[in-house]
Design a protein around this motif. Structure first.
Motif, short mmCIF file in Angstrom:
data_model
loop_
_atom_site.label_atom_id
_atom_site.label_comp_id
_atom_site.label_asym_id
_atom_site.label_seq_id
_atom_site.Cartn_x
_atom_site.Cartn_y
_atom_site.Cartn_z
N PHE A 1 -9.08 45.87 72.55
CA PHE A 1 -10.34 45.19 72.23
C PHE A 1 -10.57 44.04 73.21
O PHE A 1 -9.70 43.19 73.39
CB PHE A 1 -10.30 44.64 70.80
CG PHE A 1 -11.47 43.75 70.49
CD1 PHE A 1 -12.72 44.29 70.22
CD2 PHE A 1 -11.34 42.38 70.51
CE1 PHE A 1 -13.80 43.47 69.95
CE2 PHE A 1 -12.41 41.55 70.24
CZ PHE A 1 -13.64 42.10 69.96
N PHE A 2 -11.73 44.05 73.85
CA PHE A 2 -12.16 42.92 74.67
C PHE A 2 -13.31 42.24 73.96
O PHE A 2 -14.23 42.92 73.47
CB PHE A 2 -12.65 43.40 76.05
CG PHE A 2 -11.54 43.77 76.98
CD1 PHE A 2 -10.95 42.81 77.79
CD2 PHE A 2 -11.10 45.07 77.07
CE1 PHE A 2 -9.94 43.16 78.67
CE2 PHE A 2 -10.08 45.42 77.93
CZ PHE A 2 -9.50 44.46 78.74
N SER B 1 -6.75 42.95 86.38
CA SER B 1 -5.40 42.48 86.69
C SER B 1 -4.61 42.43 85.38
O SER B 1 -5.16 42.19 84.31
CB SER B 1 -5.41 41.12 87.39
OG SER B 1 -5.89 40.12 86.52
N ILE B 2 -3.31 42.70 85.50
CA ILE B 2 -2.41 42.70 84.34
C ILE B 2 -1.21 41.85 84.69
O ILE B 2 -0.54 42.09 85.70
CB ILE B 2 -1.95 44.12 83.98
CG1 ILE B 2 -3.15 45.03 83.71
CG2 ILE B 2 -1.02 44.09 82.77
CD1 ILE B 2 -2.79 46.49 83.49
N THR B 3 -0.93 40.84 83.86
CA THR B 3 0.23 39.98 84.08
C THR B 3 1.01 39.84 82.79
O THR B 3 0.43 39.85 81.69
CB THR B 3 -0.18 38.57 84.57
OG1 THR B 3 -1.14 38.03 83.68
CG2 THR B 3 -0.78 38.63 85.96
N GLN B 4 2.32 39.71 82.92
CA GLN B 4 3.16 39.51 81.74
C GLN B 4 3.21 38.03 81.42
O GLN B 4 3.36 37.19 82.30
CB GLN B 4 4.57 40.04 81.99
CG GLN B 4 5.41 40.02 80.74
CD GLN B 4 6.79 40.63 80.94
OE1 GLN B 4 7.21 40.87 82.06
NE2 GLN B 4 7.49 40.86 79.86
N GLN C 1 -1.32 40.04 79.63
CA GLN C 1 -2.68 39.54 79.69
C GLN C 1 -3.48 40.45 80.61
O GLN C 1 -3.10 40.70 81.75
CB GLN C 1 -2.74 38.11 80.22
CG GLN C 1 -4.17 37.60 80.26
CD GLN C 1 -4.25 36.12 80.52
OE1 GLN C 1 -3.41 35.36 80.06
NE2 GLN C 1 -5.28 35.71 81.24
N LEU C 2 -4.59 40.95 80.07
CA LEU C 2 -5.50 41.82 80.82
C LEU C 2 -6.74 41.01 81.16
O LEU C 2 -7.39 40.46 80.27
CB LEU C 2 -5.90 43.03 79.98
CG LEU C 2 -4.75 43.78 79.29
CD1 LEU C 2 -5.30 44.87 78.39
CD2 LEU C 2 -3.81 44.36 80.31
N THR D 1 -7.83 39.56 77.39
CA THR D 1 -7.23 39.81 76.09
C THR D 1 -5.72 39.95 76.28
O THR D 1 -5.25 40.19 77.39
CB THR D 1 -7.83 41.07 75.42
OG1 THR D 1 -7.47 41.11 74.05
CG2 THR D 1 -7.39 42.35 76.10
N LEU D 2 -4.97 39.80 75.19
CA LEU D 2 -3.52 39.95 75.21
C LEU D 2 -3.12 41.17 74.40
O LEU D 2 -3.67 41.42 73.32
CB LEU D 2 -2.85 38.71 74.60
CG LEU D 2 -2.91 37.43 75.41
CD1 LEU D 2 -2.40 36.25 74.58
CD2 LEU D 2 -2.10 37.56 76.69
N VAL D 3 -2.14 41.94 74.92
CA VAL D 3 -1.66 43.12 74.21
C VAL D 3 -0.15 43.23 74.34
O VAL D 3 0.45 42.62 75.23
CB VAL D 3 -2.31 44.42 74.76
CG1 VAL D 3 -3.80 44.40 74.58
CG2 VAL D 3 -1.92 44.66 76.20
N LYS D 4 0.44 44.04 73.47
CA LYS D 4 1.86 44.36 73.58
C LYS D 4 2.02 45.47 74.63
O LYS D 4 1.10 46.24 74.86
CB LYS D 4 2.42 44.84 72.24
CG LYS D 4 2.43 43.75 71.20
CD LYS D 4 2.96 44.28 69.89
CE LYS D 4 2.98 43.16 68.85
NZ LYS D 4 3.47 43.64 67.56
#
Length: 107
Positions: free
Chosen positions: A51-52, A7-10, A17-18, A66-69
């Motif tokens: 990276f997880f 799941s991917i949420t802003q 957030q992945l 993990t968090l990404v741009k």
């Protein structure tokens, strides 16, 4: 049968957030889980530089985040379709559902 979900949420700060989770992995209790992210493409699926942290199967499942741009998830010139691959040594590889990242919103 083991299942993997992405799941991917802003987040409020505009990052994404992945979350990758797995269930029905009882046969691999205590084993390390290797998570990778890929972009779904017609010709070849690109591995994304995400990276997880290391995690292990516990009580038949696992979860890692993990968090990404947003640009990290931009895997081609069209719509981005992302999925996770998970490797557990004794069971092999598993593919998650495919997700489109949410559209960026102004915060």
């Amino acid at each position: 049968m083991p299942q993997v979900r992405l799941s991917i949420t802003q987040t409020e700060d505009g990052r994404y957030q992945l979350d990758v989770s797995g269930e029905d992995f009882q046969q691999a209790e205590g084993q390390e889980v290797d998570v990778r992210l890929k972009g779904n493409d017609i010709i070849s699926d690109d591995r994304l530089s995400v990276f997880f942290p290391t995690t292990h199967v516990k009580e038949g499942g696992f979860g890692v985040s993990t968090l990404v741009k947003r640009k990290t998830l931009d895997e081609d010139s069209g719509e981005d379709e992302i999925y996770a691959t998970v490797h557990v040594a004794s069971l092999g590889n598993f593919k998650s559902n495919t997700v489109r990242p949410p559209t960026a919103t102004s915060l």
